[in-house]
Design an enzyme around this catalytic site. Sequence first.
Site, PDB file in Angstrom:
ATOM      1  N   ALA A  93      43.423  40.088  37.123  1.00 31.17           N
ATOM      2  CA  ALA A  93      44.144  41.001  38.025  1.00 31.17           C
ATOM      3  C   ALA A  93      43.244  41.398  39.201  1.00 31.17           C
ATOM      4  CB  ALA A  93      44.603  42.234  37.258  1.00 31.17           C
TER       5      ALA A  93
ATOM      6  N   LYS B  22      43.467  35.603  43.552  1.00 31.14           N
ATOM      7  CA  LYS B  22      42.799  34.325  43.293  1.00 31.14           C
ATOM      8  C   LYS B  22      43.614  33.480  42.315  1.00 31.14           C
ATOM      9  CE  LYS B  22      38.329  36.612  43.896  1.00 31.14           C
ATOM     10  NZ  LYS B  22      38.888  37.991  43.839  1.00 31.14           N
TER      11      LYS B  22
ATOM     12  N   ASP C 110      41.146  41.512  26.063  1.00 32.57           N
ATOM     13  CA  ASP C 110      39.750  41.543  26.477  1.00 32.57           C
ATOM     14  C   ASP C 110      39.204  40.126  26.434  1.00 32.57           C
ATOM     15  OD1 ASP C 110      36.987  41.882  26.731  1.00 32.57           O
ATOM     16  OD2 ASP C 110      37.000  43.780  25.661  1.00 32.57           O
TER      17      ASP C 110
ATOM     18  N   ASP D 189      35.666  35.806  37.970  1.00 36.19           N
ATOM     19  CA  ASP D 189      35.511  36.794  39.040  1.00 36.19           C
ATOM     20  C   ASP D 189      35.185  38.103  38.333  1.00 36.19           C
ATOM     21  OD1 ASP D 189      35.683  37.602  41.831  1.00 36.19           O
ATOM     22  OD2 ASP D 189      37.461  38.706  41.233  1.00 36.19           O
TER      23      ASP D 189
ATOM     24  N   CYS E 279      32.283  40.495  44.227  1.00 35.88           N
ATOM     25  CA  CYS E 279      32.439  41.021  45.586  1.00 35.88           C
ATOM     26  C   CYS E 279      31.431  42.151  45.799  1.00 35.88           C
ATOM     27  CB  CYS E 279      33.865  41.501  45.838  1.00 35.88           C
ATOM     28  SG  CYS E 279      34.452  42.752  44.664  1.00 35.88           S
TER      29      CYS E 279
END
EC number: 2.1.1.-
Length: 352
Positions: free
Chosen positions: A199, A203, A248, A265, A318
Site C-alpha cells: 500500500a 508501484k 504481515d 519498498d 524514500c
Amino acid sequence: MISRHVDRDLDVEVRAALHIGLYELLFSDGTPNRAAVASAVELAKPNLGFKLVNAVLRRVIDDDGGKLRLPADDTPDGAAIRHSHPLWLVKRWWKWLGPNPTRALLAAGNRPTELVLRVNTLRTGPLGEDGAPAGGIVVPGEPFDDALPEARRVTGGLDVLADPGWREGHYVAMSRGSMRAARAVDPQPGERVLDLCAAPGGKTTHMAALMGGEGTIVAIEKHGGRARALRRTCERVGAGNVEVISGDALEVELAAGSFDRVLLDAPCSGLGTLASHPDLRWRVQERDLPELGRLQGRLLEVAQRAVKPGGRLVYSVCTLNPGEERLPEGKITRLWPHRDGTDGFYISAVGG
C-alpha cells in the site's frame, strides 16, 4: 527564538500561535508585522496566553528594529533554524553530504513539490509514438522525462480526486521516484511478481500496467484498512492481475524461490519526502532509526528467500539516510530533491 523571551512552559495553543506568528514575521513578505501579530493573538484566544503572544511578538519586532533576521546557515545549528529542520537531521546530512549539499537539500524541503501523474495504460490503452494514449483519452499534464514516457507533469491547479479522469482510472498521482522504483523491477507479462509492503499501491499498479495486466502480482499489506484501500485502487485502475493479501510480510507463508521478481519498498523514515510531507520532519525521531533498520533487514531476508535463483530483487526506500540503504552490490539509483526535483529515493536492483 521563543526561548529568548519566555522562560516557562507554554500551553500548546499559545506555543502554536507563537510559531505561526513568528513564521509570518520571518517568512511572509506580504504580511505586515502588525497584521501578523494581530492574527496570532486571535488564534491564541480564549486562552489568557494571548497577552503573552502579543508581548513576545512585539518584543521580537522591537528588539530587531522591526527587521527580523534569521541566523546564517553556515553551521548545522544555524541551518536548522534558518531552514526549519530538526537539528539531529541537519547534523546527520552535514556529516554525510557536507555543508553545500545539505543547505541545498534543506532549501528543497521547503519548496512546493511538483505534481506528476502516471498514465494508466490498463485503462487508456498503450501510448502512441507521440506519447499520447492511443485510445484518444486525454490525461492532464505534459510528458517531460524520456525515461518515464508514462509520466505527466501538471502545471497549475488540478483537483485530482474530483477529476473524472482519476475516478475512471485513467491516471495515478505518484512521484517520479516511485515510478523509477517500479521501473527498476522491470516486470514482464506472464511473470509472477511479489510486492512486499504494497500500500498505497502506486508501484503495485504501475507494475501491473508494465505487465500489460498479464501474469500475477502478489501484493502484501500489513494494515487491514490500507489493504482494503489497495483493493479499491486496483479495481479503479483495472489491475485485475493483482492479488492483495492482508497480513504481515514477516509472517505470510511464501514458498522459497517462487517469484520471478520481488519489490521490497520498505517501511522507512521517509526523509526524502519532507517537501510533500512537511510535518514528517518533526514526527520522525532519531531514536526511531535503529528499529527501522532492523525491520528493513528482516523484510529483506523474506524478499531474498522468495525470489527464484537468477530472479530480480529491488529494494527501495524514500529516504535520505545511509543507515537505511541495503543491497550495496546492486545497480543503485539515488534521487535527490535538490538535484532531481522529486522525492529523495534509494533504489538498488539485483539480478534479473
